[in-house]
Design an enzyme around this catalytic site. Structure first.
Site, PDB file in Angstrom:
ATOM      1  CE  LYS A  76      -3.874   1.945   2.690  1.00  0.00           C
ATOM      2  NZ  LYS A  76      -4.766   1.720   3.851  1.00  0.00           N
ATOM      3  CB  SER A 151      -8.036   3.652   2.840  1.00  0.00           C
ATOM      4  OG  SER A 151      -7.214   3.045   3.815  1.00  0.00           O
ATOM      5  CB  SER A 175      -8.402   0.640   5.581  1.00  0.00           C
ATOM      6  OG  SER A 175      -9.165   1.803   5.482  1.00  0.00           O
TER       7      SER A 175
HETATM    8  N1  GLN Z   1     -13.301   4.118   6.476  1.00  0.00           N
HETATM    9  C1  GLN Z   1     -12.571   4.505   7.645  1.00  0.00           C
HETATM   10  C2  GLN Z   1     -12.166   5.949   7.540  1.00  0.00           C
HETATM   11  O1  GLN Z   1     -12.412   6.522   6.555  1.00  0.00           O
HETATM   12  C3  GLN Z   1     -11.389   3.616   7.873  1.00  0.00           C
HETATM   13  C4  GLN Z   1     -10.207   3.946   7.062  1.00  0.00           C
HETATM   14  C5  GLN Z   1      -9.019   3.112   7.426  1.00  0.00           C
HETATM   15  O2  GLN Z   1      -9.130   2.068   8.084  1.00  0.00           O
HETATM   16  N2  GLN Z   1      -7.844   3.589   7.049  1.00  0.00           N
HETATM   17  O3  GLN Z   1     -11.599   6.506   8.431  1.00  0.00           O
END
Ligand code: GLN
Length: 483
Positions: A76, A151, A175
């Site tokens: 990532k 994400s 994410s």
């Molecule tokens: N959807 C969550 C957010 O927008 C989690 C994102 C993540 O785990 N990086 O904060």
């Protein structure tokens, strides 16, 4: 060759059926051919990959072995990679080449993994759809009109499309698990502190945790083995021995106590997902598990608490991107304030700006007690609920997401609608617990995930349950059409 799992690749390399260099070339060609449809990579690192593959082949020729030696992966794009762009999905860091490798990157490279590239992601890991990336949205290989989740959506889409067997992700509120669920993968968020955060660009430091995305629990065990462990460079890393995760896969599920929280089956859950969750419970019962209804009474407060704490930490973490020290700087600043304002205004996208503003507000004098402190108290109550539950059961099972993957753009005008998709995943981050999502069926041709949660440091238990489930089901083997 692209259908091989990490475990199969390790056997093939050990048996000299193919070399890492051959495999790497096949996968790089596949990425060149198919990724334009998906947009799952931000950067490809072909030269590095071929160099690492040759080095791994040489190490094997010298008698070395190891499950990751010569295994192609991707990171990532928020894991720092020395000399390689590390963008975090943001214009702010579009020109940033990290001066060092993140601990996770260094550990996997030392184990002989081959880095094919850096995967697309929501900007600064904020999102659940991978639509906030400066490099454009990622498409779900199961249906190119749908989001892959976020994400870590680039890692998920690439692995689901068989562009490579496994990739790293990070999970602040879901994410890893949520994109795994939406693309038919197995994804694991480890216990907070299990995997080093050093060199992992911070979103919300008390919640962020790196982990593996792969097709099977067996492969998650292999990748996690290479990522986990104490790191003196990360002050929240925990000095606990790392068990042999692959050795934990074959435990019997006889007598395993599964807790199913009644709060999970509320109005927001797609009833077809509820049915698939209960079908997975039946499958585990056949393997000897016993099921019990439990309660997590404070779950309803998790989303509001998370969406105060995460932006608060983000507003502080992202203050370092000021146009002076890192990344993007605006043209012709008139003075220092203008430099800050325009560099940040032009370098950050709308979702990141929204969160910085929410976070700065929640932390400001006069509101701190009402929002941030309150959210921290809720966080403790949520943790207490889990501690009470784990006195009665060994794992907690439920849906990973309330809905399958939605259409690109469908939730863009309403950020709160997207935040609600995190309802089942964020509690594990607030409590610091490990969680895993595994494929459990399809709704309208789109994958559905089941989430398993375990007590601290019981990643092996999660992998064991998922592996036994995968030995008896074939959801995880399904391949999206066209890939
Ligand atoms: N959807 C969550 C957010 O927008 C989690 C994102 C993540 O785990 N990086 O904060």
């Amino acid at each position: 060759m692209h259908q091989l799992t990490l475990a199969e690749i390790a056997r093939g390399l050990a048996d000299k059926k193919f070399s890492s260099e051959e495999l790497t070339k096949v996968l790089l060609a596949r990425i060149a051919q198919l990724d334009p449809q998906l947009n799952s990579f931000i950067s490809l690192t072909e030269d590095l990959a071929l160099q690492q593959a040759k080095a791994a082949d040489a190490r094997r020729a010298n008698g070395e072995n190891g499950a990751l030696l010569g295994a192609p992966i991707a990171h990532k794009d928020l894991f720092c990679t020395q000399g390689i762009r590390t963008s975090c999905g943001s214009k702010m860091l579009d020109n940033f080449k990290a001066p060092y490798d993140a601990t996770v990157v260094a550990k996997l490279a030392a184990a002989g993994a081959v880095t094919l590239g850096k995967t697309n992601m929501d900007e600064f890991a904020m999102g659940s759809a991978n639509e906030s990336s400066y490099y454009g949205a990622v498409k779900n290989p199961w249906n190119l009109e749908h989001v892959p989740g976020g994400s870590s959506g680039g890692s998920a889409a690439a692995v689901a499309a068989r562009l490579l067997p496994a990739a790293t992700g990070t999970d602040t509120g879901g994410s890893i698990r949520q994109p795994a669920a939406l693309t038919n993968l197995t994804g694991l968020k480890p216990t907070y502190g299990r995997v080093s955060r050093w060199g992992m660009i911070a979103y919300a430091s008390s919640l962020d945790q790196g982990g593996p995305l792969a097709r099977t629990a067996e492969d998650c065990a292999i990748l996690l083995q290479g990522m986990a462990g104490f790191d003196p460079q990360d002050s929240t890393s925990i000095d606990e021995p790392v068990p042999d995760y692959s050795a934990s896969l074959n435990g019997s599920l006889q007598g395993l106590r599964i807790g199913v929280p009644k709060e999970y089956f509320s109005a927001g859950l797609d009833p077809r997902i509820a049915d698939l969750v209960m079908a997975s419970v039946e499958e585990l019962k056949k393997l000897g598990a016993v099921v019990k209804e439990i309660s997590l009474p404070n779950m309803q407060h998790a989303i509001p608490a998370y969406y105060v704490i995460a932006p608060a930490e983000a507003s502080s973490n992202l203050s370092r991107f000021d146009g002076v020290r890192f990344g993007y700087r605006c043209e012709d600043p008139k003075n220092l304030i203008d430099l800050y304002k325009r560099s940040r205004g032009e370098g950050f996208g709308p979702e990141v700006q929204r969160r910085i503003m929410v976070g700065a507000y929640a932390l400001s004098a006069g509101y701190y007690d009402a929002y941030y402190l309150k959210a921290q108290k809720i966080r403790r109550l949520i943790k207490n609920d889990f501690m009470a539950a784990f006195n009665e059961v060994d794992i907690i099972l439920g849906p990973t997401t309330p809905n399958p993957a939605w259409k690109l753009g469908a939730k863009n005008s309403d950020p709160v609608a997207a935040y609600l998709e995190d309802v089942y995943t964020i509690t594990a981050n607030l409590a610091g617990l490990p969680g895993l999502s595994m494929p459990a069926g399809f709704v309208d041709g789109l994958p559905v995930g089941v989430q398993l949660l375990a007590p601290y440091f019981q990643e092996g238990r999660l992998l064991n349950v998922a592996h036994q489930y995968q030995l008896n089901t074939d959801w995880h083997t399904r391949t999206p059409t066209g890939f």
